[in-house]
Design a protein around this motif. Structure first.
Motif, mmCIF file in Angstrom:
data_model
loop_
_atom_site.group_PDB
_atom_site.id
_atom_site.type_symbol
_atom_site.label_atom_id
_atom_site.label_comp_id
_atom_site.label_asym_id
_atom_site.label_seq_id
_atom_site.Cartn_x
_atom_site.Cartn_y
_atom_site.Cartn_z
ATOM 1 N N ASN A 1 55.678 44.638 154.198
ATOM 2 C CA ASN A 1 54.814 45.015 153.079
ATOM 3 C C ASN A 1 55.602 45.285 151.809
ATOM 4 O OD1 ASN A 1 52.461 44.807 154.587
ATOM 5 N ND2 ASN A 1 52.488 46.956 155.215
ATOM 6 N N ALA A 2 56.787 45.866 151.975
ATOM 7 C CA ALA A 2 57.634 46.137 150.813
ATOM 8 C C ALA A 2 58.016 44.833 150.113
ATOM 9 C CB ALA A 2 58.887 46.897 151.239
ATOM 10 N N GLN A 3 58.386 43.823 150.901
ATOM 11 C CA GLN A 3 58.746 42.526 150.321
ATOM 12 C C GLN A 3 57.544 41.897 149.616
ATOM 13 O OE1 GLN A 3 61.786 41.466 150.206
ATOM 14 N NE2 GLN A 3 62.827 42.692 151.756
ATOM 15 N N GLU A 4 56.356 42.027 150.203
ATOM 16 C CA GLU A 4 55.148 41.465 149.598
ATOM 17 C C GLU A 4 54.826 42.171 148.274
ATOM 18 O OE1 GLU A 4 52.962 38.787 150.614
ATOM 19 O OE2 GLU A 4 54.916 38.431 151.520
ATOM 20 N N TYR A 5 54.949 43.478 148.280
ATOM 21 C CA TYR A 5 54.694 44.239 147.051
ATOM 22 C C TYR A 5 55.662 43.819 145.954
ATOM 23 C CZ TYR A 5 51.215 47.825 148.237
ATOM 24 O OH TYR A 5 50.061 48.493 148.530
ATOM 25 N N LYS A 6 56.906 43.616 146.326
ATOM 26 C CA LYS A 6 57.920 43.229 145.343
ATOM 27 C C LYS A 6 57.563 41.891 144.720
ATOM 28 C CE LYS A 6 62.141 44.053 143.598
ATOM 29 N NZ LYS A 6 62.575 42.800 143.014
ATOM 30 N N ARG A 7 57.083 40.967 145.542
ATOM 31 C CA ARG A 7 56.677 39.659 145.013
ATOM 32 C C ARG A 7 55.448 39.789 144.118
ATOM 33 N NH1 ARG A 7 59.040 37.578 149.895
ATOM 34 N NH2 ARG A 7 57.284 38.235 151.175
ATOM 35 N N ASN A 8 54.559 40.703 144.458
ATOM 36 C CA ASN A 8 53.334 40.875 143.677
ATOM 37 C C ASN A 8 53.573 41.509 142.316
ATOM 38 O OD1 ASN A 8 51.651 39.792 145.616
ATOM 39 N ND2 ASN A 8 51.126 41.750 146.546
ATOM 40 N N TYR A 9 54.726 42.132 142.148
ATOM 41 C CA TYR A 9 54.999 42.817 140.876
ATOM 42 C C TYR A 9 54.825 41.882 139.685
ATOM 43 C CZ TYR A 9 57.754 44.325 136.903
ATOM 44 O OH TYR A 9 58.174 44.597 135.626
ATOM 45 N N VAL A 10 55.393 40.691 139.762
ATOM 46 C CA VAL A 10 55.324 39.754 138.634
ATOM 47 C C VAL A 10 53.877 39.411 138.306
ATOM 48 C CG1 VAL A 10 55.894 37.413 137.873
ATOM 49 C CG2 VAL A 10 57.607 38.776 139.038
ATOM 50 N N TYR A 11 53.079 39.186 139.351
ATOM 51 C CA TYR A 11 51.664 38.851 139.140
ATOM 52 C C TYR A 11 50.930 40.013 138.473
ATOM 53 C CZ TYR A 11 46.749 37.972 140.039
ATOM 54 O OH TYR A 11 45.406 37.824 139.887
ATOM 55 N N PHE A 12 51.125 41.222 139.000
ATOM 56 C CA PHE A 12 50.406 42.372 138.444
ATOM 57 C C PHE A 12 50.883 42.701 137.031
ATOM 58 C CE2 PHE A 12 49.624 43.796 143.024
ATOM 59 C CZ PHE A 12 48.319 43.322 143.005
ATOM 60 N N MET A 13 52.166 42.506 136.769
ATOM 61 C CA MET A 13 52.705 42.742 135.428
ATOM 62 C C MET A 13 52.072 41.759 134.440
ATOM 63 S SD MET A 13 54.866 44.684 133.801
ATOM 64 C CE MET A 13 56.154 44.814 132.551
ATOM 65 N N GLU B 1 52.821 54.244 151.216
ATOM 66 C CA GLU B 1 52.116 53.055 150.748
ATOM 67 C C GLU B 1 52.224 51.886 151.720
ATOM 68 O OE1 GLU B 1 49.668 50.984 148.183
ATOM 69 O OE2 GLU B 1 50.319 53.057 147.892
ATOM 70 N N PHE B 2 53.399 51.694 152.312
ATOM 71 C CA PHE B 2 53.644 50.480 153.084
ATOM 72 C C PHE B 2 53.187 50.561 154.533
ATOM 73 C CE2 PHE B 2 57.351 49.934 149.942
ATOM 74 C CZ PHE B 2 56.501 49.328 149.017
ATOM 75 N N GLY B 3 53.059 51.751 155.063
ATOM 76 C CA GLY B 3 52.467 51.898 156.392
ATOM 77 C C GLY B 3 53.302 51.326 157.522
ATOM 78 N N GLU B 4 52.613 50.798 158.547
ATOM 79 C CA GLU B 4 53.250 50.407 159.805
ATOM 80 C C GLU B 4 54.240 49.268 159.642
ATOM 81 O OE1 GLU B 4 51.948 48.941 164.312
ATOM 82 O OE2 GLU B 4 50.420 49.370 162.789
ATOM 83 N N PHE B 5 53.850 48.233 158.896
ATOM 84 C CA PHE B 5 54.733 47.068 158.710
ATOM 85 C C PHE B 5 55.472 47.212 157.381
ATOM 86 C CE2 PHE B 5 51.087 45.713 161.286
ATOM 87 C CZ PHE B 5 51.747 45.324 162.438
ATOM 88 N N ALA B 6 56.209 48.307 157.280
ATOM 89 C CA ALA B 6 56.769 48.711 155.996
ATOM 90 C C ALA B 6 57.699 47.664 155.382
ATOM 91 C CB ALA B 6 57.500 50.038 156.149
ATOM 92 N N GLN B 7 58.617 47.121 156.170
ATOM 93 C CA GLN B 7 59.596 46.178 155.620
ATOM 94 C C GLN B 7 58.910 44.938 155.072
ATOM 95 O OE1 GLN B 7 62.868 46.889 155.320
ATOM 96 N NE2 GLN B 7 63.243 44.970 154.261
#
Length: 205
Positions: A160-172, A152-158
């Motif tokens: 992107n992982a932090q961004e996804y973690k922040r997005n969790y609250v919004y998507f929830m 899922e996170f691809g080339e800039f994994a670290q």
């Protein structure tokens, strides 16, 4: 009942069950129940979460009481928009993969939410609800294990992982609004505006 007492009792309850989910999976599952369009009675979600529970002593009833206390706390968090993951579900800033090893808090929690979301009948959802559910599910699946995260996170994994973690609250929060409140005629414009305001504060914090 203190949070520590509730936690200890719920862990003991899990140990008496056939599925024996860990505590973070349980926490995730209960929060996931808060996304469902309709409330499930305990008689439906308890077997899904634990399988069979073998209570042999009357004194063990307190374990079920603690589970319901934790459930009620989770529903309160949904209503009050306190949607952040537990503190232990953190993401390593050095290497996100360290946080995704089997039985670590973060993947356990995400798997718990995903398990609860399986109770949703997708055929009954409209396009907006399906999109909100898919957005939330994609974040949860990405943090379920190392293999899914790498894909899922691809080339800039670290990063992107932090961004996804922040997005969790919004998507929830978005999933809760779409699935629980979009068809609820009791939710006034003022209530929705208040919910969105508190969501904005959450995301920015």
């Amino acid at each position: 009942m203190s949070p520590t007492k509730i936690r200890n009792n719920v862990i003991k309850l899990s140990e008496l069950s056939t599925k024996q989910p860990n505590y973070y999976f349980i926490q995730g599952y209960l929060m996931g129940l808060g996304v469902l369009p309709q409330m499930l009675p305990p008689s439906e979600w308890q077997p899904d979460l634990f399988g069979d529970i073998n209570l042999q002593k009357e004194s063990e009833i307190k374990y079920l009481e603690s589970l319901m206390a934790l459930y009620n706390q989770s529903m309160d968090k949904v209503i009050q928009n306190e949607l952040k993951m537990p503190t232990k579900c953190s993401l390593s800033k050095q290497d996100y993969r360290d946080s995704l090893k089997p039985n670590m808090p973060l993947p356990s929690y995400c798997k718990g939410v995903l398990q609860a979301l399986k109770n949703i009948n997708k055929r009954m959802l409209d396009a907006g609800q399906k999109q909100a559910l898919n957005n939330l599910s994609s974040v949860l699946k990405a943090f379920s294990n190392e293999k899914a995260a790498t894909k899922e996170f691809g080339e800039f994994a670290q990063y992107n992982a932090q961004e996804y973690k922040r997005n969790y609250v919004y998507f929830m929060a978005d999933a809760i609004v779409e699935l629980r409140f979009s068809n609820d005629l009791t939710l006034s414009d003022e209530d929705e505006a208040e919910f969105n305001d508190s969501l904005g504060e959450l995301v920015s914090s």
